[in-house]
Motif scaffolding. Structure first.
Motif, PDB file in Angstrom:
ATOM      1  N   MET A 209       0.827  -1.196   0.000  1.00 14.97           N
ATOM      2  CA  MET A 209       0.000   0.000   0.000  1.00 14.97           C
ATOM      3  C   MET A 209       0.869   1.257   0.000  1.00 14.97           C
ATOM      4  SD  MET A 209      -2.909  -1.393  -0.152  1.00 14.97           S
ATOM      5  CE  MET A 209      -3.937   0.044  -0.023  1.00 14.97           C
ATOM      6  N   LYS A 210       0.393   2.288  -0.707  1.00 11.87           N
ATOM      7  CA  LYS A 210       1.164   3.523  -0.838  1.00 11.87           C
ATOM      8  C   LYS A 210       1.351   4.250   0.490  1.00 11.87           C
ATOM      9  CE  LYS A 210       0.052   4.440  -5.681  1.00 11.87           C
ATOM     10  NZ  LYS A 210      -0.552   5.387  -6.641  1.00 11.87           N
ATOM     11  N   ASN A 211       0.404   4.062   1.420  1.00 10.69           N
ATOM     12  CA  ASN A 211       0.523   4.725   2.718  1.00 10.69           C
ATOM     13  C   ASN A 211       1.284   3.865   3.729  1.00 10.69           C
ATOM     14  OD1 ASN A 211      -1.352   2.721   3.160  1.00 10.69           O
ATOM     15  ND2 ASN A 211      -2.945   4.063   3.961  1.00 10.69           N
ATOM     16  N   ASP A 212       1.983   2.839   3.215  1.00  9.49           N
ATOM     17  CA  ASP A 212       2.843   1.967   4.027  1.00  9.49           C
ATOM     18  C   ASP A 212       2.080   1.032   4.954  1.00  9.49           C
ATOM     19  OD1 ASP A 212       5.146   2.756   2.864  1.00  9.49           O
ATOM     20  OD2 ASP A 212       5.863   4.015   4.501  1.00  9.49           O
ATOM     21  N   THR A 213       0.747   0.945   4.828  1.00  9.28           N
ATOM     22  CA  THR A 213       0.014  -0.040   5.606  1.00  9.28           C
ATOM     23  C   THR A 213       0.174  -1.412   4.955  1.00  9.28           C
ATOM     24  OG1 THR A 213      -2.003   0.487   4.371  1.00  9.28           O
ATOM     25  CG2 THR A 213      -1.653   1.630   6.466  1.00  9.28           C
ATOM     26  N   MET A 214      -0.380  -2.421   5.596  1.00 12.32           N
ATOM     27  CA  MET A 214      -0.204  -3.818   5.187  1.00 12.32           C
ATOM     28  C   MET A 214       1.305  -4.116   5.069  1.00 12.32           C
ATOM     29  SD  MET A 214      -3.239  -5.260   5.060  1.00 12.32           S
ATOM     30  CE  MET A 214      -3.571  -4.322   6.543  1.00 12.32           C
ATOM     31  N   PHE A 215       1.774  -4.567   3.901  1.00 12.90           N
ATOM     32  CA  PHE A 215       3.199  -4.847   3.738  1.00 12.90           C
ATOM     33  C   PHE A 215       3.927  -3.725   2.992  1.00 12.90           C
ATOM     34  CE2 PHE A 215       3.403  -9.786   4.214  1.00 12.90           C
ATOM     35  CZ  PHE A 215       3.364  -9.622   5.589  1.00 12.90           C
ATOM     36  N   GLY A 216       3.308  -2.548   2.914  1.00 15.21           N
ATOM     37  CA  GLY A 216       3.946  -1.429   2.224  1.00 15.21           C
ATOM     38  C   GLY A 216       5.265  -1.024   2.860  1.00 15.21           C
ATOM     39  N   THR A 300       5.386  -9.257  -1.044  1.00 13.29           N
ATOM     40  CA  THR A 300       4.528  -8.178  -1.509  1.00 13.29           C
ATOM     41  C   THR A 300       4.930  -7.798  -2.922  1.00 13.29           C
ATOM     42  OG1 THR A 300       3.562  -6.025  -0.896  1.00 13.29           O
ATOM     43  CG2 THR A 300       5.948  -6.262  -0.646  1.00 13.29           C
ATOM     44  N   CYS A 301       4.142  -6.971  -3.570  1.00  9.83           N
ATOM     45  CA  CYS A 301       4.406  -6.656  -4.974  1.00  9.83           C
ATOM     46  C   CYS A 301       5.449  -5.556  -5.114  1.00  9.83           C
ATOM     47  CB  CYS A 301       3.125  -6.266  -5.706  1.00  9.83           C
ATOM     48  SG  CYS A 301       2.304  -4.825  -5.022  1.00  9.83           S
ATOM     49  N   VAL A 302       5.995  -5.463  -6.328  1.00 10.45           N
ATOM     50  CA  VAL A 302       6.932  -4.404  -6.687  1.00 10.45           C
ATOM     51  C   VAL A 302       6.167  -3.434  -7.581  1.00 10.45           C
ATOM     52  CG1 VAL A 302       9.072  -3.835  -7.887  1.00 10.45           C
ATOM     53  CG2 VAL A 302       8.917  -5.935  -6.536  1.00 10.45           C
ATOM     54  N   LYS A 307       6.644  -8.619 -12.881  1.00 10.53           N
ATOM     55  CA  LYS A 307       7.491  -9.799 -13.069  1.00 10.53           C
ATOM     56  C   LYS A 307       8.197 -10.217 -11.786  1.00 10.53           C
ATOM     57  CE  LYS A 307       8.546  -8.719 -17.908  1.00 10.53           C
ATOM     58  NZ  LYS A 307       9.639  -8.395 -18.869  1.00 10.53           N
ATOM     59  N   TYR A 308       8.181  -9.331 -10.799  1.00 18.29           N
ATOM     60  CA  TYR A 308       8.939  -9.597  -9.580  1.00 18.29           C
ATOM     61  C   TYR A 308       8.059  -9.435  -8.345  1.00 18.29           C
ATOM     62  CZ  TYR A 308      13.053  -9.206 -12.575  1.00 18.29           C
ATOM     63  OH  TYR A 308      13.973  -9.396 -13.572  1.00 18.29           O
ATOM     64  N   ARG A 309       8.529 -10.049  -7.248  1.00 17.68           N
ATOM     65  CA  ARG A 309       7.960  -9.850  -5.928  1.00 17.68           C
ATOM     66  C   ARG A 309       9.066  -9.337  -5.015  1.00 17.68           C
ATOM     67  NH1 ARG A 309       2.657  -9.925  -5.372  1.00 17.68           N
ATOM     68  NH2 ARG A 309       2.850 -10.687  -3.236  1.00 17.68           N
ATOM     69  N   PHE A 310       8.676  -8.557  -4.026  1.00 15.92           N
ATOM     70  CA  PHE A 310       9.652  -8.119  -3.041  1.00 15.92           C
ATOM     71  C   PHE A 310       9.505  -9.030  -1.832  1.00 15.92           C
ATOM     72  CE2 PHE A 310      11.283  -5.379   0.399  1.00 15.92           C
ATOM     73  CZ  PHE A 310      12.546  -5.128  -0.122  1.00 15.92           C
TER      74      PHE A 310
END
Length: 323
Positions: A209-216, A300-302, A307-310
């Motif tokens: 998430m852009k606001n750094d919640t969840m796994f942001g 989490t996503c990039v 094509k990638y995961r973080f």
């Protein structure tokens, strides 16, 4: 049979011999015909120009109406999105209030007259690293029976319940903890992973998430110093707490990790870890991850790169009972 009537023209030498009155009538007749043609042509030209102008006006007004409708729908969508976000954040904040804020357990507590657990059966955990498990799972189960654990990473915004749907593996990707559809979803695992975290690798998923919640906020580990500032992960279970130390924060393939390799095979397990260590990102080379270790992988996503995961990966240091 219809016979074509040929138009008869008066020769010039005859026109000169006609009476003056007749000449004027012929001249007026000819000029009148031509003027009528000119008026008709002019009227046609004016009609086409007016029609074109009218069409342009209709197109402009139509496009403005469509733009207005689109803008209105966009505003409704954005307002709904932020309303859902705010509501979901309120829900997760209320869940956090169900537990007393975790505190360091290096404070000397009154001794209980209960037999001490046999520490030889499990890795010894440094008491200075232990955090109190204050999660009220009974109250959480009243909200959702799919909640089975809680994750906390001190130094980040990660402090959430962990869920697992019994049949729909991706259900909590787009459902909040109270089963409302939409973002930000939940932190969840798939049914392939035992809920006691006994698998060689347990994978948890959460939105970036852009606001750094969840796994942001996991992307904070793209900075090398973050591995040292916030190295520990706590998994709270109803009867105990698991503690992990982060050893890798890398960009990795988006292939399905659960069956990426045979983690029970030593060669494949170590080969997988070698791939991780060679991936772009940050690695704490001082932490050993031998075969037989239990790994917690947070995926989490990039942004803008499907094509990638973080991946932020941690190795289990040990566990201690809930008091």
């Amino acid at each position: 049979m219809v016979r074509k009537v040929r138009k008869m023209e008066i020769p010039e030498f005859l026109k000169k011999r006609l009476p003056e009155g007749l000449k004027k009538e012929l001249k007026a007749l000819g000029s009148g015909k031509k003027s009528r043609k000119r008026r008709v042509r002019k009227k046609k030209r004016i009609s086409k120009k007016a029609l074109k102008k009218l069409q342009m006006k209709i197109r402009y007004e139509t496009s403005m109406v469509l733009f207005g409708i689109l803008l209105f729908c966009s505003l409704i969508f954005v307002a709904g999105y932020y309303a859902r976000q705010e509501r979901a954040e309120d829900v997760y904040q209320s869940l956090s209030k169900m537990q007393v804020s975790s505190v360091w357990m290096n404070v000397e507590l009154p001794k209980k007259e209960e037999p001490e657990p046999d520490l030889e059966e499990e890795p010894e955990v440094n008491p200075a690293l232990q955090r109190e498990n204050t999660i009220d799972f009974e109250e959480l189960h009243d909200l959702n029976v799919d909640i089975y654990a809680w994750i906390e990473i001190p130094g980040t915004k990660v402090d959430y319940p962990i869920l697992q749907h019994p049949t729909d593996q991706a259900y909590y990707l787009n459902h909040t903890v109270d089963r409302v559809a939409g973002l930000p979803g939940s932190i969840y695992s798939e049914a392939v992973h035992p809920k006691n975290f006994s698998a060689v690798q347990t994978i948890l998923y959460g939105h970036n998430m852009k606001n750094d919640t969840m796994f942001g906020s996991l992307h904070d580990y793209e900075a090398e110093e973050k591995l040292k500032e916030a190295p520990y992960v706590y998994i709270y279970l109803p009867d105990k707490t698991l503690i992990y130390q982060i050893f890798a924060a890398v960009r990795f393939s988006d292939k399905y990790l659960a069956d990426y390799c045979n983690y029970q095979d030593e060669a494949e397990f170590l080969g997988f870890l070698e791939e991780i260590r060679n991936s772009p990102g940050n690695i704490n080379q001082e932490i050993e991850v031998p075969f037989g270790s239990r790994i917690l992988t947070m995926s989490t996503c990039v942004a803008n790169d499907a094509k990638y995961r973080f991946l932020v990966m941690a190795v289990q240091l040990g566990e201690y009972a809930k008091e």
